[in-house]
Design a protein around this motif. Structure first.
Motif, PDB file in Angstrom:
ATOM      1  N   GLU A  11      -4.786  41.369  41.960  1.00  0.00           N
ATOM      2  CA  GLU A  11      -3.350  41.284  41.679  1.00  0.00           C
ATOM      3  C   GLU A  11      -3.159  40.747  40.264  1.00  0.00           C
ATOM      4  O   GLU A  11      -3.824  39.809  39.858  1.00  0.00           O
ATOM      5  CB  GLU A  11      -2.655  40.350  42.670  1.00  0.00           C
ATOM      6  CG  GLU A  11      -2.592  40.895  44.058  1.00  0.00           C
ATOM      7  CD  GLU A  11      -1.957  39.914  45.039  1.00  0.00           C
ATOM      8  OE1 GLU A  11      -1.631  40.365  46.143  1.00  0.00           O
ATOM      9  OE2 GLU A  11      -1.802  38.716  44.725  1.00  0.00           O
ATOM     10  N   ARG A  12      -2.243  41.379  39.550  1.00  0.00           N
ATOM     11  CA  ARG A  12      -1.994  40.998  38.154  1.00  0.00           C
ATOM     12  C   ARG A  12      -0.510  40.742  37.974  1.00  0.00           C
ATOM     13  O   ARG A  12       0.316  41.436  38.562  1.00  0.00           O
ATOM     14  CB  ARG A  12      -2.460  42.130  37.235  1.00  0.00           C
ATOM     15  CG  ARG A  12      -2.258  41.862  35.769  1.00  0.00           C
ATOM     16  CD  ARG A  12      -2.764  43.043  34.949  1.00  0.00           C
ATOM     17  NE  ARG A  12      -2.321  42.963  33.576  1.00  0.00           N
ATOM     18  CZ  ARG A  12      -2.925  42.272  32.623  1.00  0.00           C
ATOM     19  NH1 ARG A  12      -4.019  41.605  32.890  1.00  0.00           N
ATOM     20  NH2 ARG A  12      -2.442  42.262  31.398  1.00  0.00           N
ATOM     21  N   ARG A  13      -0.197  39.767  37.164  1.00  0.00           N
ATOM     22  CA  ARG A  13       1.214  39.548  36.840  1.00  0.00           C
ATOM     23  C   ARG A  13       1.370  39.225  35.361  1.00  0.00           C
ATOM     24  O   ARG A  13       0.539  38.557  34.750  1.00  0.00           O
ATOM     25  CB  ARG A  13       1.842  38.471  37.708  1.00  0.00           C
ATOM     26  CG  ARG A  13       1.130  37.204  37.791  1.00  0.00           C
ATOM     27  CD  ARG A  13       1.808  36.219  38.729  1.00  0.00           C
ATOM     28  NE  ARG A  13       1.256  34.922  38.367  1.00  0.00           N
ATOM     29  CZ  ARG A  13       1.823  33.780  38.537  1.00  0.00           C
ATOM     30  NH1 ARG A  13       3.000  33.700  39.098  1.00  0.00           N
ATOM     31  NH2 ARG A  13       1.236  32.675  38.164  1.00  0.00           N
ATOM     32  N   GLU A  14       2.416  39.785  34.818  1.00  0.00           N
ATOM     33  CA  GLU A  14       2.790  39.520  33.438  1.00  0.00           C
ATOM     34  C   GLU A  14       3.558  38.206  33.427  1.00  0.00           C
ATOM     35  O   GLU A  14       4.466  38.010  34.237  1.00  0.00           O
ATOM     36  CB  GLU A  14       3.631  40.659  32.880  1.00  0.00           C
ATOM     37  CG  GLU A  14       2.966  42.030  32.963  1.00  0.00           C
ATOM     38  CD  GLU A  14       1.668  42.124  32.192  1.00  0.00           C
ATOM     39  OE1 GLU A  14       1.596  41.575  31.064  1.00  0.00           O
ATOM     40  OE2 GLU A  14       0.717  42.731  32.717  1.00  0.00           O
ATOM     41  N   LEU A  15       3.217  37.314  32.518  1.00  0.00           N
ATOM     42  CA  LEU A  15       3.790  35.968  32.528  1.00  0.00           C
ATOM     43  C   LEU A  15       4.882  35.757  31.488  1.00  0.00           C
ATOM     44  O   LEU A  15       5.688  34.843  31.624  1.00  0.00           O
ATOM     45  CB  LEU A  15       2.677  34.939  32.308  1.00  0.00           C
ATOM     46  CG  LEU A  15       1.538  34.991  33.322  1.00  0.00           C
ATOM     47  CD1 LEU A  15       0.401  34.081  32.870  1.00  0.00           C
ATOM     48  CD2 LEU A  15       2.036  34.602  34.705  1.00  0.00           C
ATOM     49  N   GLY A  16       4.896  36.551  30.447  1.00  0.00           N
ATOM     50  CA  GLY A  16       5.866  36.375  29.375  1.00  0.00           C
ATOM     51  C   GLY A  16       5.154  36.352  28.034  1.00  0.00           C
ATOM     52  O   GLY A  16       3.928  36.456  27.958  1.00  0.00           O
ATOM     53  N   SER A  17       5.924  36.206  26.985  1.00  0.00           N
ATOM     54  CA  SER A  17       5.342  36.233  25.642  1.00  0.00           C
ATOM     55  C   SER A  17       5.957  35.150  24.768  1.00  0.00           C
ATOM     56  O   SER A  17       6.998  34.578  25.098  1.00  0.00           O
ATOM     57  CB  SER A  17       5.525  37.608  25.010  1.00  0.00           C
ATOM     58  OG  SER A  17       6.903  37.889  24.873  1.00  0.00           O
ATOM     59  N   HIS A  18       5.292  34.918  23.650  1.00  0.00           N
ATOM     60  CA  HIS A  18       5.745  33.902  22.704  1.00  0.00           C
ATOM     61  C   HIS A  18       5.386  34.348  21.293  1.00  0.00           C
ATOM     62  O   HIS A  18       4.276  34.824  21.048  1.00  0.00           O
ATOM     63  CB  HIS A  18       5.078  32.553  22.993  1.00  0.00           C
ATOM     64  CG  HIS A  18       5.521  31.474  22.078  1.00  0.00           C
ATOM     65  ND1 HIS A  18       6.692  30.774  22.285  1.00  0.00           N
ATOM     66  CD2 HIS A  18       4.976  30.998  20.944  1.00  0.00           C
ATOM     67  CE1 HIS A  18       6.832  29.894  21.310  1.00  0.00           C
ATOM     68  NE2 HIS A  18       5.813  30.004  20.487  1.00  0.00           N
ATOM     69  N   VAL A 103      -4.650  33.398  16.064  1.00  0.00           N
ATOM     70  CA  VAL A 103      -3.222  33.667  16.266  1.00  0.00           C
ATOM     71  C   VAL A 103      -2.518  33.184  14.997  1.00  0.00           C
ATOM     72  O   VAL A 103      -2.554  31.994  14.678  1.00  0.00           O
ATOM     73  CB  VAL A 103      -2.686  32.944  17.515  1.00  0.00           C
ATOM     74  CG1 VAL A 103      -1.178  33.103  17.619  1.00  0.00           C
ATOM     75  CG2 VAL A 103      -3.380  33.476  18.772  1.00  0.00           C
ATOM     76  N   TYR A 104      -1.917  34.117  14.280  1.00  0.00           N
ATOM     77  CA  TYR A 104      -1.288  33.831  12.991  1.00  0.00           C
ATOM     78  C   TYR A 104       0.230  33.707  13.127  1.00  0.00           C
ATOM     79  O   TYR A 104       0.818  34.136  14.131  1.00  0.00           O
ATOM     80  CB  TYR A 104      -1.608  34.945  11.994  1.00  0.00           C
ATOM     81  CG  TYR A 104      -3.074  35.024  11.618  1.00  0.00           C
ATOM     82  CD1 TYR A 104      -3.666  34.031  10.840  1.00  0.00           C
ATOM     83  CD2 TYR A 104      -3.854  36.096  12.017  1.00  0.00           C
ATOM     84  CE1 TYR A 104      -5.009  34.101  10.477  1.00  0.00           C
ATOM     85  CE2 TYR A 104      -5.197  36.181  11.661  1.00  0.00           C
ATOM     86  CZ  TYR A 104      -5.767  35.177  10.894  1.00  0.00           C
ATOM     87  OH  TYR A 104      -7.091  35.254  10.542  1.00  0.00           O
ATOM     88  N   VAL A 105       0.832  33.156  12.100  1.00  0.00           N
ATOM     89  CA  VAL A 105       2.286  33.068  12.018  1.00  0.00           C
ATOM     90  C   VAL A 105       2.863  34.477  12.215  1.00  0.00           C
ATOM     91  O   VAL A 105       2.392  35.444  11.612  1.00  0.00           O
ATOM     92  CB  VAL A 105       2.721  32.505  10.647  1.00  0.00           C
ATOM     93  CG1 VAL A 105       4.239  32.583  10.483  1.00  0.00           C
ATOM     94  CG2 VAL A 105       2.225  31.067  10.486  1.00  0.00           C
ATOM     95  N   GLY A 106       3.844  34.591  13.097  1.00  0.00           N
ATOM     96  CA  GLY A 106       4.488  35.868  13.377  1.00  0.00           C
ATOM     97  C   GLY A 106       3.866  36.660  14.511  1.00  0.00           C
ATOM     98  O   GLY A 106       4.453  37.631  14.977  1.00  0.00           O
ATOM     99  N   ASP A 107       2.684  36.254  14.955  1.00  0.00           N
ATOM    100  CA  ASP A 107       2.064  36.959  16.080  1.00  0.00           C
ATOM    101  C   ASP A 107       2.834  36.682  17.363  1.00  0.00           C
ATOM    102  O   ASP A 107       3.250  35.552  17.619  1.00  0.00           O
ATOM    103  CB  ASP A 107       0.612  36.521  16.284  1.00  0.00           C
ATOM    104  CG  ASP A 107      -0.365  37.177  15.332  1.00  0.00           C
ATOM    105  OD1 ASP A 107       0.039  38.101  14.592  1.00  0.00           O
ATOM    106  OD2 ASP A 107      -1.545  36.763  15.330  1.00  0.00           O
ATOM    107  N   THR A 108       3.005  37.730  18.156  1.00  0.00           N
ATOM    108  CA  THR A 108       3.602  37.601  19.482  1.00  0.00           C
ATOM    109  C   THR A 108       2.492  37.804  20.497  1.00  0.00           C
ATOM    110  O   THR A 108       1.863  38.865  20.531  1.00  0.00           O
ATOM    111  CB  THR A 108       4.726  38.641  19.696  1.00  0.00           C
ATOM    112  OG1 THR A 108       5.755  38.400  18.727  1.00  0.00           O
ATOM    113  CG2 THR A 108       5.308  38.542  21.106  1.00  0.00           C
ATOM    114  N   ILE A 109       2.272  36.779  21.300  1.00  0.00           N
ATOM    115  CA  ILE A 109       1.213  36.816  22.306  1.00  0.00           C
ATOM    116  C   ILE A 109       1.851  37.007  23.674  1.00  0.00           C
ATOM    117  O   ILE A 109       2.736  36.250  24.066  1.00  0.00           O
ATOM    118  CB  ILE A 109       0.371  35.523  22.280  1.00  0.00           C
ATOM    119  CG1 ILE A 109      -0.147  35.239  20.871  1.00  0.00           C
ATOM    120  CG2 ILE A 109      -0.762  35.600  23.305  1.00  0.00           C
ATOM    121  CD1 ILE A 109      -0.946  36.360  20.228  1.00  0.00           C
TER     122      ILE A 109
END
Length: 161
Positions: A11-18, A103-109
Motif C-alpha cells: 500500500e502506498r500513499r502520497e503524503l504531500g510536498s514542500h 535539496v536546493y533552494v526552490g526544489d519541491t520535494i
C-alpha cells in the motif's frame, strides 16, 4: 490509523510536498546542522554542492511532518464517517536513512510512504508495520529515503500472525 489487520504490504500513499526556500534552509541549519554549505551561500558555492542546500535532517523532519499530518487527516476522516481509529506508536526506530541527492533552494520535494512489511509483535495487542518513506524532487529524482517502523493496535479479537 487503521487496525493492524487492515494494513497490507505494498500500500502506498502520497503524503504531500514542500518547496524549500533559502530562509528556512538557513534557519534550520543554524539551529540544528550549522555546516557552511547549509548556512552561507558563498561558502556553499565553494563546496562540492555548488550552492546552498538543505540539511538532510531538514528533509527528514519535513517528511515526518507530512507523515503526521497525513495520519491526522486520515483519522479525522475515519471519525467523521463513524469508523474506529486504532492507536499507533511508539516507533522502535528508523534505519537506512539515505540523502541521495542534495535539496536546493526552490526544489519541491514530494513525500510518499509504502508499506514494506507487517508482522506480529511480542507486545500484546500490537502489530509492527514497516514503511519506506521517500522524497522525490520536481524532476522525478529520488532525493531521500528512510525505512521506519511503528507499532499499530490490533483489532480487538484480531488473530492475524
Amino acid at each position: 490509523m487503521r487496525y493492524f489487520e487492515d494494513i497490507k504490504v505494498s500500500e502506498r500513499r502520497e503524503l504531500g510536498s514542500h518547496t524549500f526556500n533559502a530562509g528556512e534552509i538557513i534557519a534550520f541549519a543554524r539551529k540544528f546542522d550549522p555546516q557552511p554549505f547549509h548556512i552561507d551561500e558563498a561558502a556553499a558555492a565553494r563546496s562540492h554542492f555548488g550552492k546552498l542546500c538543505a540539511s538532510g535532517w531538514h528533509t527528514s523532519a519535513l517528511c515526518m511532518r507530512h507523515i503526521v499530518d497525513a495520519n491526522q487527516r486520515e483519522d479525522e476522516a475515519r471519525r467523521a464517517r463513524g469508523e474506529p481509529v486504532a492507536n499507533s506508536g511508539p516507533s522502535p526506530g528508523v534505519r537506512d536513512v539515505q540523502w541521495i541527492k542534495p535539496v536546493y533552494v526552490g526544489d519541491t520535494i514530494s513525500f510518499a510512504s509504502e508499506i514494506v512489511e507487517v508482522r506480529a509483535s511480542s507486545r500484546a495487542g500490537l502489530g509492527l508495520v514497516v514503511t519506506r518513506s521517500t522524497g522525490t524532487n520536481q524532476h522525478g529524482e529520488l532525493v531521500y529515503s528512510v525505512q521506519g517502523a511503528v507499532f499499530v493496535e490490533r483489532r480487538p479479537g484480531g488473530d492475524r500472525p
